[in-house]
Design an enzyme around this catalytic site. Structure first.
Site, PDB file in Angstrom:
ATOM      1  N   ARG A  97       0.824  -1.214   0.000  1.00 43.99           N
ATOM      2  CA  ARG A  97       0.000   0.000   0.000  1.00 43.99           C
ATOM      3  C   ARG A  97       0.856   1.262   0.000  1.00 43.99           C
ATOM      4  O   ARG A  97       0.432   2.304  -0.505  1.00 43.99           O
ATOM      5  CB  ARG A  97      -0.982  -0.017   1.172  1.00 43.99           C
ATOM      6  CG  ARG A  97      -2.065  -1.083   1.019  1.00 43.99           C
ATOM      7  CD  ARG A  97      -3.108  -0.947   2.108  1.00 43.99           C
ATOM      8  NE  ARG A  97      -2.525  -0.873   3.428  1.00 43.99           N
ATOM      9  CZ  ARG A  97      -2.125  -1.919   4.135  1.00 43.99           C
ATOM     10  NH1 ARG A  97      -2.257  -3.147   3.650  1.00 43.99           N
ATOM     11  NH2 ARG A  97      -1.605  -1.756   5.325  1.00 43.99           N
ATOM     12  N   GLU A 127       4.145  -8.548  15.637  1.00 42.84           N
ATOM     13  CA  GLU A 127       3.521  -9.116  16.839  1.00 42.84           C
ATOM     14  C   GLU A 127       3.933 -10.571  17.032  1.00 42.84           C
ATOM     15  O   GLU A 127       4.197 -11.021  18.122  1.00 42.84           O
ATOM     16  CB  GLU A 127       2.000  -9.012  16.717  1.00 42.84           C
ATOM     17  CG  GLU A 127       1.473  -7.734  17.315  1.00 42.84           C
ATOM     18  CD  GLU A 127      -0.009  -7.602  17.092  1.00 42.84           C
ATOM     19  OE1 GLU A 127      -0.384  -7.244  15.961  1.00 42.84           O
ATOM     20  OE2 GLU A 127      -0.772  -7.870  18.030  1.00 42.84           O
TER      21      GLU A 127
END
Ligand code: AMP
Length: 311
Positions: free
Chosen positions: A196, A233
Protein backbone atom coordinates in the site's frame (compact mmCIF):
# COMPACT_ATOMS: atom_id res chain seq x y z
CA UNK A 1 -16.14 57.56 -7.47
CA UNK A 2 -12.67 57.97 -8.94
CA UNK A 3 -12.86 56.11 -12.27
CA UNK A 4 -9.15 55.61 -12.93
CA UNK A 5 -8.44 51.92 -13.61
CA UNK A 6 -6.30 51.64 -10.49
CA UNK A 7 -8.98 53.19 -8.29
CA UNK A 8 -11.58 50.81 -9.72
CA UNK A 9 -9.50 47.75 -8.97
CA UNK A 10 -8.67 49.03 -5.50
CA UNK A 11 -12.38 49.57 -4.93
CA UNK A 12 -13.07 46.04 -6.20
CA UNK A 13 -10.64 44.60 -3.68
CA UNK A 14 -12.14 46.66 -0.87
CA UNK A 15 -15.66 45.46 -1.70
CA UNK A 16 -14.46 41.88 -2.20
CA UNK A 17 -12.89 41.88 1.26
CA UNK A 18 -16.26 42.94 2.68
CA UNK A 19 -17.98 40.24 0.68
CA UNK A 20 -15.58 37.57 1.96
CA UNK A 21 -16.26 38.77 5.47
CA UNK A 22 -19.94 38.04 4.91
CA UNK A 23 -21.05 41.28 3.27
CA UNK A 24 -23.27 41.63 0.19
CA UNK A 25 -22.26 40.54 -3.31
CA UNK A 26 -24.17 43.30 -5.17
CA UNK A 27 -21.63 46.14 -4.63
CA UNK A 28 -18.94 43.91 -6.14
CA UNK A 29 -21.15 43.01 -9.09
CA UNK A 30 -21.73 46.71 -9.81
CA UNK A 31 -18.05 47.09 -10.68
CA UNK A 32 -18.08 44.22 -13.16
CA UNK A 33 -18.97 44.47 -16.82
CA UNK A 34 -21.92 42.28 -17.88
CA UNK A 35 -19.64 40.47 -20.32
CA UNK A 36 -16.65 40.18 -17.98
CA UNK A 37 -14.28 37.33 -18.82
CA UNK A 38 -12.42 35.59 -15.99
CA UNK A 39 -9.28 33.60 -16.65
CA UNK A 40 -8.83 31.32 -13.66
CA UNK A 41 -5.80 29.04 -13.39
CA UNK A 42 -5.36 25.72 -11.70
CA UNK A 43 -7.54 22.73 -11.04
CA UNK A 44 -10.25 24.26 -8.88
CA UNK A 45 -13.88 23.68 -9.90
CA UNK A 46 -13.93 27.11 -11.54
CA UNK A 47 -10.60 26.84 -13.34
CA UNK A 48 -10.76 27.91 -16.97
CA UNK A 49 -12.29 30.86 -18.82
CA UNK A 50 -15.72 32.11 -17.78
CA UNK A 51 -17.97 34.88 -19.00
CA UNK A 52 -20.35 36.96 -16.90
CA UNK A 53 -20.28 38.54 -13.43
CA UNK A 54 -21.79 35.55 -11.65
CA UNK A 55 -19.55 32.92 -13.14
CA UNK A 56 -16.80 33.29 -10.56
CA UNK A 57 -18.38 35.66 -8.07
CA UNK A 58 -20.90 33.10 -6.85
CA UNK A 59 -18.04 30.80 -6.06
CA UNK A 60 -15.98 33.44 -4.27
CA UNK A 61 -18.92 34.78 -2.30
CA UNK A 62 -19.36 31.34 -0.77
CA UNK A 63 -15.66 31.02 0.00
CA UNK A 64 -15.30 33.44 2.83
CA UNK A 65 -11.88 32.11 3.72
CA UNK A 66 -10.05 34.27 1.19
CA UNK A 67 -10.33 37.29 3.42
CA UNK A 68 -7.73 39.94 4.09
CA UNK A 69 -6.32 40.14 0.59
CA UNK A 70 -3.95 43.10 0.58
CA UNK A 71 -2.30 44.78 -2.36
CA UNK A 72 1.34 45.56 -2.25
CA UNK A 73 1.94 47.08 -5.64
CA UNK A 74 0.14 49.37 -7.99
CA UNK A 75 1.56 50.49 -11.29
CA UNK A 76 2.73 54.07 -11.65
CA UNK A 77 1.59 56.57 -14.26
CA UNK A 78 -1.70 57.48 -15.83
CA UNK A 79 -3.77 54.72 -17.39
CA UNK A 80 -6.28 54.99 -20.17
CA UNK A 81 -9.64 53.33 -20.34
CA UNK A 82 -9.11 49.89 -21.90
CA UNK A 83 -5.70 49.40 -20.27
CA UNK A 84 -4.92 46.51 -18.03
CA UNK A 85 -3.86 47.03 -14.43
CA UNK A 86 -1.55 44.50 -12.81
CA UNK A 87 -1.38 44.10 -9.08
CA UNK A 88 0.42 41.84 -6.71
CA UNK A 89 -2.17 40.57 -4.29
CA UNK A 90 -1.17 38.92 -1.03
CA UNK A 91 -3.78 36.64 0.40
CA UNK A 92 -3.91 35.51 3.98
CA UNK A 93 -6.47 33.12 5.34
CA UNK A 94 -7.28 30.41 7.81
CA UNK A 95 -8.01 27.23 5.92
CA UNK A 96 -8.87 24.12 7.85
CA UNK A 97 -7.38 25.69 10.97
CA UNK A 98 -4.08 26.38 9.25
CA UNK A 99 -2.79 29.90 8.50
CA UNK A 100 -1.82 30.12 4.84
CA UNK A 101 -0.44 32.86 2.61
CA UNK A 102 -0.10 33.16 -1.11
CA UNK A 103 0.69 35.75 -3.75
CA UNK A 104 -1.09 36.28 -7.00
CA UNK A 105 -0.65 38.74 -9.80
CA UNK A 106 -4.09 39.93 -10.84
CA UNK A 107 -4.42 41.61 -14.21
CA UNK A 108 -7.63 43.58 -14.68
CA UNK A 109 -8.78 45.17 -17.92
CA UNK A 110 -11.08 48.13 -17.40
CA UNK A 111 -13.62 49.36 -19.94
CA UNK A 112 -16.06 52.23 -19.40
CA UNK A 113 -15.42 52.29 -15.68
CA UNK A 114 -16.04 48.59 -15.16
CA UNK A 115 -13.85 45.54 -14.98
CA UNK A 116 -14.14 43.71 -18.27
CA UNK A 117 -11.50 41.00 -17.99
CA UNK A 118 -9.55 39.41 -15.15
CA UNK A 119 -6.52 37.14 -15.25
CA UNK A 120 -5.30 35.54 -12.07
CA UNK A 121 -1.65 34.53 -12.31
CA UNK A 122 -0.40 32.74 -9.22
CA UNK A 123 3.29 33.27 -8.46
CA UNK A 124 3.55 29.75 -7.11
CA UNK A 125 1.06 27.90 -9.27
CA UNK A 126 1.31 24.64 -7.37
CA UNK A 127 0.72 26.27 -3.99
CA UNK A 128 -2.15 28.33 -5.32
CA UNK A 129 -3.72 25.22 -6.78
CA UNK A 130 -3.37 23.44 -3.50
CA UNK A 131 -5.09 26.22 -1.56
CA UNK A 132 -7.92 26.50 -3.99
CA UNK A 133 -8.56 22.80 -4.04
CA UNK A 134 -8.60 22.85 -0.26
CA UNK A 135 -11.34 25.47 -0.25
CA UNK A 136 -13.18 23.91 -3.12
CA UNK A 137 -13.38 20.52 -1.53
CA UNK A 138 -13.49 20.49 2.23
CA UNK A 139 -12.84 16.77 2.45
CA UNK A 140 -12.71 15.00 5.77
CA UNK A 141 -10.35 12.14 5.08
CA UNK A 142 -11.76 10.24 8.06
CA UNK A 143 -14.99 9.80 6.14
CA UNK A 144 -13.02 7.84 3.53
CA UNK A 145 -11.22 5.44 5.85
CA UNK A 146 -13.10 2.27 6.66
CA UNK A 147 -12.69 0.23 9.84
CA UNK A 148 -12.62 -3.49 9.19
CA UNK A 149 -12.78 -5.31 12.55
CA UNK A 150 -10.86 -8.54 13.09
CA UNK A 151 -8.70 -8.23 9.99
CA UNK A 152 -6.21 -9.73 9.35
CA UNK A 153 -6.73 -11.45 12.69
CA UNK A 154 -9.12 -11.24 15.66
CA UNK A 155 -8.72 -8.09 17.76
CA UNK A 156 -7.14 -5.93 15.02
CA UNK A 157 -9.24 -3.10 13.56
CA UNK A 158 -7.84 -2.64 10.07
CA UNK A 159 -7.83 0.92 8.71
CA UNK A 160 -8.80 0.38 5.10
CA UNK A 161 -7.85 3.26 2.78
CA UNK A 162 -9.38 1.76 -0.38
CA UNK A 163 -12.52 4.00 -0.11
CA UNK A 164 -10.19 7.01 -0.08
CA UNK A 165 -8.40 5.76 -3.19
CA UNK A 166 -11.73 5.28 -4.90
CA UNK A 167 -12.73 8.93 -4.46
CA UNK A 168 -10.60 11.15 -6.73
CA UNK A 169 -11.26 14.28 -4.65
CA UNK A 170 -10.25 12.62 -1.41
CA UNK A 171 -7.23 10.94 -3.02
CA UNK A 172 -6.16 14.25 -4.49
CA UNK A 173 -6.65 16.05 -1.21
CA UNK A 174 -4.60 13.48 0.74
CA UNK A 175 -1.83 13.58 -1.82
CA UNK A 176 -1.70 17.36 -1.87
CA UNK A 177 -1.60 17.51 1.91
CA UNK A 178 1.26 15.02 2.01
CA UNK A 179 3.05 17.02 -0.69
CA UNK A 180 2.39 20.30 1.15
CA UNK A 181 4.08 18.88 4.22
CA UNK A 182 6.99 17.41 2.26
CA UNK A 183 7.82 20.37 0.03
CA UNK A 184 9.65 22.48 2.63
CA UNK A 185 11.71 19.43 3.68
CA UNK A 186 13.65 19.62 0.42
CA UNK A 187 13.32 15.92 -0.24
CA UNK A 188 15.39 14.07 -2.89
CA UNK A 189 13.63 10.70 -2.67
CA UNK A 190 10.53 8.97 -1.33
CA UNK A 191 11.04 5.50 0.17
CA UNK A 192 7.95 3.31 0.62
CA UNK A 193 7.38 -0.37 1.29
CA UNK A 194 5.07 -2.67 -0.59
CA UNK A 195 2.25 -2.85 -1.15
CA UNK A 196 0.00 0.00 0.00
CA UNK A 197 2.97 2.30 0.52
CA UNK A 198 3.57 2.23 -3.22
CA UNK A 199 0.20 3.80 -4.01
CA UNK A 200 0.77 7.19 -2.41
CA UNK A 201 4.56 6.85 -2.48
CA UNK A 202 4.80 6.87 -6.27
CA UNK A 203 2.16 9.56 -6.67
CA UNK A 204 3.84 11.72 -4.03
CA UNK A 205 7.23 11.42 -5.73
CA UNK A 206 5.62 12.52 -8.98
CA UNK A 207 3.85 15.42 -7.25
CA UNK A 208 7.12 16.62 -5.70
CA UNK A 209 9.21 15.95 -8.80
CA UNK A 210 11.60 13.62 -6.94
CA UNK A 211 12.63 9.96 -7.27
CA UNK A 212 10.86 6.95 -5.79
CA UNK A 213 12.54 3.98 -4.08
CA UNK A 214 10.62 0.76 -3.43
CA UNK A 215 11.43 -1.15 -0.23
CA UNK A 216 10.47 -4.78 -0.69
CA UNK A 217 10.18 -8.13 1.03
CA UNK A 218 13.13 -10.53 0.51
CA UNK A 219 13.39 -12.12 -2.91
CA UNK A 220 11.49 -9.39 -4.75
CA UNK A 221 14.20 -6.91 -5.73
CA UNK A 222 16.20 -8.18 -8.70
CA UNK A 223 19.54 -6.41 -8.13
CA UNK A 224 21.99 -6.53 -5.20
CA UNK A 225 20.26 -5.62 -1.91
CA UNK A 226 20.74 -4.68 1.73
CA UNK A 227 18.33 -5.88 4.44
CA UNK A 228 16.83 -4.83 7.75
CA UNK A 229 14.79 -7.07 10.02
CA UNK A 230 12.01 -5.81 12.23
CA UNK A 231 9.69 -7.20 14.87
CA UNK A 232 6.05 -7.99 14.27
CA UNK A 233 3.52 -9.12 16.84
CA UNK A 234 4.45 -12.70 15.98
CA UNK A 235 7.99 -13.24 14.77
CA UNK A 236 10.10 -11.00 12.54
CA UNK A 237 9.97 -9.74 9.00
CA UNK A 238 12.50 -8.23 6.67
CA UNK A 239 12.68 -5.40 4.14
CA UNK A 240 15.26 -4.76 1.47
CA UNK A 241 16.54 -1.93 -0.70
CA UNK A 242 18.75 -2.04 -3.74
CA UNK A 243 22.33 -1.09 -2.85
CA UNK A 244 22.22 1.82 -5.28
CA UNK A 245 18.77 2.99 -4.10
CA UNK A 246 20.01 6.41 -2.96
CA UNK A 247 21.75 7.27 -6.21
CA UNK A 248 19.03 9.89 -6.73
CA UNK A 249 19.92 11.86 -3.57
CA UNK A 250 20.38 11.56 0.15
CA UNK A 251 17.46 13.45 1.69
CA UNK A 252 14.73 10.87 2.13
CA UNK A 253 11.08 11.06 3.11
CA UNK A 254 9.65 7.74 4.26
CA UNK A 255 6.01 7.12 3.53
CA UNK A 256 3.47 4.46 4.43
CA UNK A 257 -0.32 4.48 4.46
CA UNK A 258 -0.64 3.61 8.16
CA UNK A 259 1.69 4.17 11.12
CA UNK A 260 0.92 1.45 13.64
CA UNK A 261 3.73 0.34 15.98
CA UNK A 262 6.33 2.00 13.74
CA UNK A 263 8.41 -1.18 13.32
CA UNK A 264 8.20 -1.19 9.52
CA UNK A 265 9.11 2.47 9.29
CA UNK A 266 12.05 2.02 11.65
CA UNK A 267 13.36 -0.75 9.40
CA UNK A 268 13.17 1.62 6.42
CA UNK A 269 15.04 4.30 8.39
CA UNK A 270 17.77 1.76 9.15
CA UNK A 271 18.04 0.81 5.49
CA UNK A 272 18.31 4.43 4.39
CA UNK A 273 20.94 5.16 7.03
CA UNK A 274 22.93 2.03 6.08
CA UNK A 275 23.21 3.55 2.62
CA UNK A 276 24.39 6.90 4.02
CA UNK A 277 21.07 8.68 3.52
CA UNK A 278 19.37 11.17 5.83
CA UNK A 279 15.73 10.62 6.79
CA UNK A 280 14.21 14.11 6.83
CA UNK A 281 10.72 12.93 7.75
CA UNK A 282 8.16 10.14 7.91
CA UNK A 283 4.73 10.87 6.43
CA UNK A 284 1.60 8.77 6.78
CA UNK A 285 -2.02 9.02 5.80
CA UNK A 286 -3.18 7.44 9.07
CA UNK A 287 -1.56 7.29 12.51
CA UNK A 288 -2.78 4.86 15.15
CA UNK A 289 -1.53 7.06 17.98
CA UNK A 290 -2.41 4.54 20.70
CA UNK A 291 0.26 2.14 19.39
CA UNK A 292 3.13 4.56 20.09
CA UNK A 293 4.76 4.50 16.64
CA UNK A 294 5.65 8.19 16.87
CA UNK A 295 7.61 7.59 20.08
CA UNK A 296 9.46 4.65 18.54
CA UNK A 297 10.52 6.79 15.57
CA UNK A 298 11.66 9.80 17.65
CA UNK A 299 13.58 12.00 17.09
CA UNK A 300 12.52 11.69 13.44
CA UNK A 301 9.79 14.05 12.29
CA UNK A 302 6.46 12.19 11.99
CA UNK A 303 3.51 13.65 10.11
CA UNK A 304 0.10 12.02 9.63
CA UNK A 305 -2.99 13.40 7.92
CA UNK A 306 -5.41 11.58 10.21
CA UNK A 307 -4.74 10.54 13.81
CA UNK A 308 -6.79 7.96 15.67
CA UNK A 309 -6.32 8.32 19.42
CA UNK A 310 -8.05 5.08 20.24
CA UNK A 311 -8.96 1.86 18.50
P1 AMP B 1 3.80 -1.01 11.90
O1 AMP B 1 3.26 -1.68 13.13
O2 AMP B 1 3.78 0.49 12.05
O3 AMP B 1 5.14 -1.51 11.54
O4 AMP B 1 2.81 -1.36 10.72
C1 AMP B 1 3.03 -2.48 9.95
C2 AMP B 1 2.38 -2.36 8.60
O5 AMP B 1 1.06 -2.84 8.71
C3 AMP B 1 2.31 -0.97 8.04
O6 AMP B 1 2.59 -1.03 6.65
C4 AMP B 1 0.91 -0.55 8.27
O7 AMP B 1 0.46 0.17 7.15
C5 AMP B 1 0.14 -1.85 8.41
N1 AMP B 1 -0.82 -1.82 9.49
C6 AMP B 1 -0.58 -2.12 10.79
N2 AMP B 1 -1.70 -2.02 11.52
C7 AMP B 1 -2.67 -1.63 10.69
C8 AMP B 1 -4.07 -1.36 10.84
N3 AMP B 1 -4.69 -1.43 12.02
N4 AMP B 1 -4.76 -0.98 9.75
C9 AMP B 1 -4.15 -0.90 8.55
N5 AMP B 1 -2.84 -1.15 8.33
C10 AMP B 1 -2.11 -1.53 9.39
Amino acid sequence: MNTSPIAIVEELHRRQAEMYAGGPVEPVKELLDEGIVWHVPGRSPIAGDHRGPNAVLDYFSRRRAIANGTMRMTPKGALEDGDAVAMLVDGRAELGGEAVEWSTVGVYRIRAGRIAEVWLVPLDAQRFDELWSRQASPVDLRDHIRDVPDFPKPGIVFKDITPLLLDPTAFDRALRDLAGHARPLDVDLIVSAEARGFIFGGALARELGVGFVPARKPGKLPYETISARYGLEYGVDELQLHVDALAGGKRVLIHDDVLATGGTCKAKIELVEQLGGEVVGCAFVVELAFLGGRELLAPHDVHALVRFEEQ
